[in-house]
Motif scaffolding. Structure first.
Motif, short mmCIF file in Angstrom:
data_model
loop_
_atom_site.label_atom_id
_atom_site.label_comp_id
_atom_site.label_asym_id
_atom_site.label_seq_id
_atom_site.Cartn_x
_atom_site.Cartn_y
_atom_site.Cartn_z
N HIS A 28 28.11 43.33 41.24
CA HIS A 28 27.37 42.16 40.75
C HIS A 28 26.49 41.58 41.84
N ALA A 29 25.62 40.66 41.41
CA ALA A 29 24.63 40.10 42.33
C ALA A 29 25.23 38.98 43.16
N VAL A 30 26.16 39.34 44.04
CA VAL A 30 26.79 38.33 44.90
C VAL A 30 26.80 38.86 46.34
N ALA A 31 27.21 38.02 47.28
CA ALA A 31 27.22 38.41 48.69
C ALA A 31 28.10 39.64 48.89
N ARG A 32 27.81 40.40 49.96
CA ARG A 32 28.45 41.70 50.15
C ARG A 32 29.98 41.61 50.24
N ASP A 33 30.47 40.56 50.89
CA ASP A 33 31.93 40.45 51.05
C ASP A 33 32.55 39.49 50.03
N ALA A 34 31.85 39.27 48.92
CA ALA A 34 32.29 38.27 47.94
C ALA A 34 33.62 38.68 47.28
N GLU A 35 34.37 37.69 46.86
CA GLU A 35 35.57 37.92 46.06
C GLU A 35 35.46 37.07 44.81
N THR A 36 34.60 37.49 43.92
CA THR A 36 34.27 36.69 42.74
C THR A 36 34.62 37.41 41.43
N HIS A 37 34.42 38.72 41.41
CA HIS A 37 34.62 39.50 40.18
C HIS A 37 35.80 40.46 40.37
N PHE A 38 36.81 40.34 39.52
CA PHE A 38 37.98 41.19 39.65
C PHE A 38 38.34 41.86 38.33
N LYS A 39 38.86 43.07 38.48
CA LYS A 39 39.47 43.73 37.32
C LYS A 39 40.98 43.70 37.55
N VAL A 40 41.70 43.28 36.53
CA VAL A 40 43.14 43.18 36.65
C VAL A 40 43.79 44.02 35.55
N VAL A 41 44.61 44.95 35.97
CA VAL A 41 45.41 45.72 35.02
C VAL A 41 46.85 45.32 35.27
N VAL A 42 47.46 44.70 34.28
CA VAL A 42 48.83 44.24 34.48
C VAL A 42 49.70 44.72 33.32
N VAL A 43 50.77 45.41 33.70
CA VAL A 43 51.70 45.96 32.72
C VAL A 43 53.03 45.24 32.90
N SER A 44 53.47 44.57 31.84
CA SER A 44 54.68 43.77 31.97
C SER A 44 55.45 43.75 30.65
N ARG A 45 56.77 43.78 30.77
CA ARG A 45 57.61 43.66 29.58
C ARG A 45 57.45 42.28 28.94
N GLN A 46 57.06 41.32 29.74
CA GLN A 46 56.93 39.96 29.22
C GLN A 46 55.83 39.82 28.18
N PHE A 47 54.97 40.82 28.09
CA PHE A 47 53.89 40.76 27.08
C PHE A 47 54.38 41.22 25.71
N GLU A 48 55.56 41.79 25.66
CA GLU A 48 56.04 42.33 24.39
C GLU A 48 56.10 41.23 23.33
N GLY A 49 55.54 41.53 22.16
CA GLY A 49 55.53 40.56 21.07
C GLY A 49 54.46 39.49 21.19
N HIS A 50 53.65 39.55 22.26
CA HIS A 50 52.57 38.57 22.42
C HIS A 50 51.24 39.20 22.01
N LEU A 51 50.46 38.45 21.24
CA LEU A 51 49.11 38.92 20.88
C LEU A 51 48.25 38.97 22.13
N LEU A 52 47.19 39.78 22.04
CA LEU A 52 46.28 39.95 23.18
C LEU A 52 45.75 38.60 23.68
N LEU A 53 45.37 37.74 22.73
CA LEU A 53 44.81 36.44 23.12
C LEU A 53 45.84 35.64 23.93
N ALA A 54 47.10 35.68 23.50
CA ALA A 54 48.15 34.95 24.21
C ALA A 54 48.37 35.53 25.60
N ARG A 55 48.32 36.85 25.71
CA ARG A 55 48.51 37.50 27.02
C ARG A 55 47.40 37.09 27.98
N HIS A 56 46.17 37.09 27.48
CA HIS A 56 45.06 36.71 28.34
C HIS A 56 45.17 35.24 28.73
#
Lengths: 137, 113
Positions: A28-56
């Motif tokens: 993205h159009a940010v400074a070279r050492d920026a920490e602004t945009h992240f991708k998070v992949v999280v796998v957890s049993r705690q999400f079981e039974g939760h809709l996607l919206l609730a997880r987010h």
């Protein structure tokens, strides 16, 4: 460090069986050492039974304080261990930024010329879009 | 009108509203672009708000439904989610069903002023 902070918060609250926090700020159009945009992949049993919206919402709430300290974009992929297994441990790729002014992409520097096939196609797509969308603002 | 009332009016007055950076024709962010593409693919009429064109909405939309990022998709006045949720729903075919159902209630897609 933003990355570490994200990892720690998610680790503590969600006890993930798999966690990836990837700094994608360079896409993205940010400074070279920026920490602004992240991708998070999280796998957890705690999400079981939760809709996607609730997880987010759960993840957003955990990271909420970081948004006032420069966190700008989160690509979120929240899965249960079973869902992660079904996907074969793959998460979708994040998009490249479109926000930088790229005159060559917008065709602003292009010489006026007879419309070619691809240009006619783009115009047809735009006409179809104009009919499909309503501009509120 | 108060900005929260304006947003409320937008999401309740239109069955499908996408808050995005840029427009579906000229998206200004990869996430917004993907969400708009998924909606286009559903083939229903939808409304959008270019948050970059309205600083007040840009500032306040995250508070409206307590959602920190753009884009945001609303169907029948309810937040559906951001880019990742929209794409996930599109991949499973649910987005097509949800948008078709919302559009069926209002065949003009809220295009009547």
């Amino acid at each position: 460090m933003m990355q570490q902070e994200i990892e720690e918060r998610l680790h503590q609250a969600l006890a993930p069986t798999h966690l990836e926090v990837i700094n994608e700020s360079h896409m993205h159009a940010v400074a070279r050492d920026a920490e602004t945009h992240f991708k998070v992949v999280v796998v957890s049993r705690q999400f079981e039974g939760h809709l996607l919206l609730a997880r987010h919402r759960e993840v957003n709430a955990l990271l909420k304080p970081l948004f006032v300290h420069g966190l700008h974009a989160l690509a979120l992929h929240t899965m249960t261990p079973d869902e992660w297994f079904e996907r074969g441990g793959e998460s979708p790729a994040s998009p490249e930024c479109l926000g930088v002014a790229r005159p060559e992409r917008a065709g602003l520097n292009a010489e006026p010329r007879e419309p070619g096939r691809s240009q006619r196609r783009r115009r047809a797509i735009r006409r179809a879009l104009n009919a499909q969308v309503k501009t509120l603002i | 009108m108060d900005v929260m009332d304006r947003i409320k009016e937008q999401v309740e007055g239109n069955p499908i509203v996408l808050y995005m950076k840029g427009t579906p024709q000229f998206p200004q962010c990869g996430f917004s672009s993907r969400a708009a593409n998924a909606l286009q693919d559903c083939g229903v009429k939808f409304a959008y708000v270019n948050v970059l064109a309205d600083p007040e909405i840009f500032e306040n939309l995250p508070r409206f439904a307590d959602w920190p990022t753009f884009p945001q998709l609303y169907i029948n006045g309810e937040l559906v989610g951001g880019c990742d949720i929209t794409l996930e729903l599109h991949a499973t075919g649910d987005l097509q069903k949800m948008t078709a159902a919302a559009a069926a209630k209002d065949p003009d897609g809220g295009t009547k002023e």
